[in-house]
Enzyme design. Sequence first.
Site, PDB file in Angstrom:
ATOM      1  N   ASP A  55     -13.319 -61.218 -12.980  1.00  0.00           N
ATOM      2  CA  ASP A  55     -12.413 -62.011 -12.152  1.00  0.00           C
ATOM      3  C   ASP A  55     -10.956 -61.706 -12.488  1.00  0.00           C
ATOM      4  OD1 ASP A  55     -14.751 -63.097 -11.301  1.00  0.00           O
ATOM      5  OD2 ASP A  55     -14.366 -65.138 -11.993  1.00  0.00           O
ATOM      6  N   ASP A  96     -20.531 -61.910  -6.270  1.00  0.00           N
ATOM      7  CA  ASP A  96     -20.433 -63.303  -6.717  1.00  0.00           C
ATOM      8  C   ASP A  96     -21.074 -64.362  -5.837  1.00  0.00           C
ATOM      9  OD1 ASP A  96     -19.673 -65.061  -8.726  1.00  0.00           O
ATOM     10  OD2 ASP A  96     -17.705 -65.472  -7.867  1.00  0.00           O
ATOM     11  N   HIS A 153     -17.013 -67.828  -1.054  1.00  0.00           N
ATOM     12  CA  HIS A 153     -18.129 -68.399  -1.815  1.00  0.00           C
ATOM     13  C   HIS A 153     -17.728 -69.484  -2.814  1.00  0.00           C
ATOM     14  CE1 HIS A 153     -16.840 -64.717  -4.008  1.00  0.00           C
ATOM     15  NE2 HIS A 153     -16.895 -65.536  -5.037  1.00  0.00           N
ATOM     16  N   ASP A 211     -11.027 -64.284  -6.242  1.00  0.00           N
ATOM     17  CA  ASP A 211     -11.487 -65.424  -5.440  1.00  0.00           C
ATOM     18  C   ASP A 211     -10.333 -65.960  -4.601  1.00  0.00           C
ATOM     19  OD1 ASP A 211     -14.257 -65.931  -6.317  1.00  0.00           O
ATOM     20  OD2 ASP A 211     -13.347 -66.256  -8.281  1.00  0.00           O
ATOM     21  N   HIS A 260     -12.359 -58.855  -9.186  1.00  0.00           N
ATOM     22  CA  HIS A 260     -12.905 -59.852  -8.258  1.00  0.00           C
ATOM     23  C   HIS A 260     -11.877 -60.970  -8.079  1.00  0.00           C
ATOM     24  CE1 HIS A 260     -15.625 -62.318  -6.058  1.00  0.00           C
ATOM     25  NE2 HIS A 260     -15.567 -63.287  -6.950  1.00  0.00           N
TER      26      HIS A 260
END
Length: 1106
Positions: A414, A277, A561, A165, A163
Amino acid sequence: MKLSRQFTVFGSAIFCVVVFSLYLMLDHIDHSKNPNGERIQNVSSLLFLRSSINYHLERLLAENNEIIGNIRDSVINLRETVKDGKMFPEGNMSQGDLELLPPAPALLPIHSEDCQFTMLDVYDLLSFDNLDGGVWKQGFDISYKDNEWDNEPLQVFVVPHSHNDPGWLKTFDDYYRDQTQHILNNMVVKLHEDSRRKMIWSEISYFSKWWDNIDEQKRDAVRRLIESGQLEVATGGWVMPDEANTHYFALIDQLVEGHQWLERNLGVKPKTGWAVDPFGHTPTQAYLLRQAGLSNMLIQRVHYSVKKHFASQKTLEFFWRQNWDQDSSSDILCHMMPFYSYDVPHTCGPDPKICCQFDFKRLPGGRISCPWRIPPQAITDINVQERAQTLLDQYRKKSKLFRTNVLLAPLGDDFRYTEAVEWDQQFENYQKLFDYMNSHPELHVQAQFGTISDYFEALRKSTGMDPVGINVGQLALPVLSGDFFTYADRDDHYWSGYFTSRPFYKRLDRVLESHLRAAEVLYSLTLANIQKYGQPNDYPAVDNYKLLTEARRNLGLFQHHDAITGTGKDWVVVDYGTRLFHSILNVKRVIVSSAHWLVLKDKQTYFHDPSNPFLQMDDVQPSQDALPRKIIFEVHEKPRLLVVYNPTEQARMSMVTVYVTTPKVRVLNALGHVVRAQVSAMWNDASHTAADVFQVRSATSVHHITALWVELEHFRQFYQQDAAPVHIENPHLKLSISTATGLLELIHLGMTLKCSNFVLYGTTSNKDKSGAYLFLPDKEATIYSPSQPPVVRVTKGPLFSEVTTTFMHITHTLRLYNIQGVEGQSVEICNTVDIRGETNREIAMRITSDLNSKDRFFTDLNGYQLQPRKTMAKLPLQANFYPMTSMVYLQDSSARLSLLTAQSLGAASLKSGQLEVIMDRRLNQDDNRGLGQGVLDNKITANSFRLLLEKRSSAEETAPYSYPSILSHMSYMYLNHPLISMAVNQRSDNPSLTPYSPLSASFPCDMHLVNLRAIQSKEEGGGPSEQAALILHRKGFDCGFSNRNTGLLCTTTRGKIHLEKLLTDLKVKSITPVSLSLMHTHNSDADPQEISLKPMEIRTYRLQLS
């Protein structure tokens, strides 16, 4: 024991007799034919009887299974207590015993019509008691029998993911440099080492940046991984967007940007959504994915009590349906992850202490370890049996929460797989476990690496479902409507704070959205118009397209997000803000150069000079963290010429505002006729007027682009300041405002609205306090009462009247327009908020009315649809706040009160007749969700609203959905897409300008042109092709409100428009219906020029421009 066996046999015998009788009956009817071979019974009657019998059989089977399961469990319990020498267990049973799940048949026979439910029903049902569930803290004990998989083995798909970000604790570029590029580089090498390895990726923002930096050899290797099914792109949007604060325009735009990039570079069409998420989930995203051609989706962050309930009912997999959908056309198959998080400890099964031992990045000697202090062990020939059985136990327990023997086990977290050693640790150890499991048939398991679509394909196959569609097959999965807000991950920790956090940037996001849409439409029309008149040498088509592409991507990045949510580090927020700010400047350049071409009468005189443009915007924003301000125009003997652009698809009467250096002016339209205008004073501060700046507002009718002249008028204009008891009114509304407080006390519309005021929240004294994510108030709000009295300023005039009240922390303006148009129907509210000196404070605007709304109200989801809400006393105050992207309203049998908003904020209705909106929050501490800081970078923030009070002309609807009125839709459009004014450069010679309108008439009132987006050429250079994407949305509306004197300049046409007759300036070679993001082409026999949309439908068409 004998007695219990007799009961079991007797129960089974009765059941068998009933089943046999029913089948004899069916068989008898089925074969009752006349001599000619024709059935005596009417076929439809027979089918009805057959389905009825099947239905009753399924019910009987389910009941029988339950009876036998209960008898068997009773016998087992009795046997255990007898063996222990006790007839009755001592004390109360543990919670785990109470929550034991009965064993279920492989196919659970449930009729799909029995399984339609809404999230409001679920909320009514739940007690939200938060009991300790044992190893699965927020759930219950799970048990199984070893022989349950004897007939159908457990099929396990372990899905590796990372994941990433696009900004959070680091900026997008810093994350890419430090982590993401290494993950993707290692992926190419490590997946090629073993064809059994799989991986999924979702964020195209990162993938495209990496792609631009790798050579052709590596690109070919990536293509081979995709073709072999080892690498899957899930969702394929520019980011994994937030689902609470985002507007559907931006959600669509980032999805189109990602999918168009994939089509150009990889030829990939994503099939499955992946959202692990976002902090709560919206059905709007489900609808958009379905319209884009995706068949499945996965969600994770859902209230822990909802997860527990769904797990206990085996409804974690369901068809997600829009609450307004009358059939199943919007259904998408959705998987809800059952446990606390998407990290490895919370994905293999219910016990995180054990699952953590199978996260091989945490092997001893690494940088991270297991918080439960039992480390993973590298898999060897010696321990593989014990380790495999331990992991399989978790897989089996997890599978008991679902209806099939196909199990999903994500493997990631993450920014995982950054280093080559982690790839080896995870893939090699898991492969040894799989090899052991798969080589021991007595374990009845088949385990492998897979992608998320591999999982859904196996799930659909196991249930006899259509591979991509929504045909439910043998197994009826439940159908769910509603949303998953407001999210809580533990205790009373509701994530309702981020609905408002960093509101300055939530507003900036909406400004870019509006300007980007305006620029896209104008750019596409300009390209078409240029083709009509012949190509000019210097219209910057390619440069403008690059500016649009960059703006799309910066807007898309901000939908992430941790961006629009206001949950990033301070410097990351500045990075996002700078990108938004630069893109606003750039799309304004596109608007200015495009409008310049379109309004010129003599196209031969067109020239493009970026350093000295023909047109200039009438406002300027000095920096990314400052509010925009109007440019002041000097008016001398030579009149100033304004070009006004209406970015909406309907003609409108609206106010145009300019700032000038003299009050002695008048305004003329393109025909030279004088337009009604009002000149007002400008203020240096709360109580001192400016001597040399004046505001001119004129009511202007605009189809698309028109011109206005502002010239000196040699008679004295005046403005009136009035300090008498304040009533301001127009033909629709009358406001009474307290001169002591400056706050609204009454609205008259044959009914009254009581008052408005401001309130404050603090934060709890407990250890966990409010932060960027969480709202944890200390108590109910207290009335805002500053130490100094406010300054109240009243302006009255023929076109508008306003009252501006200046408090210590807020400048509050109430404005009424006296014009024949939509803007005259509602109260404009502008609040400029500054709480930079406060400590742990949240400031809200509260509006109190005498509407008998009880505990019901409605908030929108993503500006697309309305969701019914219920304020629940069993939940803490912070749980009753919901995201408001475009509007919130409450109603009773006689009226509706709507608050329309120009920015996303958190909203609630804590008491009957009351609305509340949190406008800004300043928190001094972190809320322990990973950010590691409070929210202390507050800006002076402008919030804009429209307050609309409507009488109901017909009975209130009782459906599980609600729609705004047509007037409400249009008021929201005017608020979010204001007229754009541009001044002609004074150094230009008197140019000959002409109004421009590409439309022969207004679009229908309920038809919205979401976008007209030029599609990139496949040739090198990044310019536009001769194709454009036309995205249309037919809005659902409530007919129960009066349409008299609304000022609307449009009608409705039952969802039908004829494109060629309407878009007269757009010469279209062909129109092809396509999926939302243009991935799939739809076959249609209908006339492509005749477009017909159902209410709420969003459709995309590929236009080939001539």
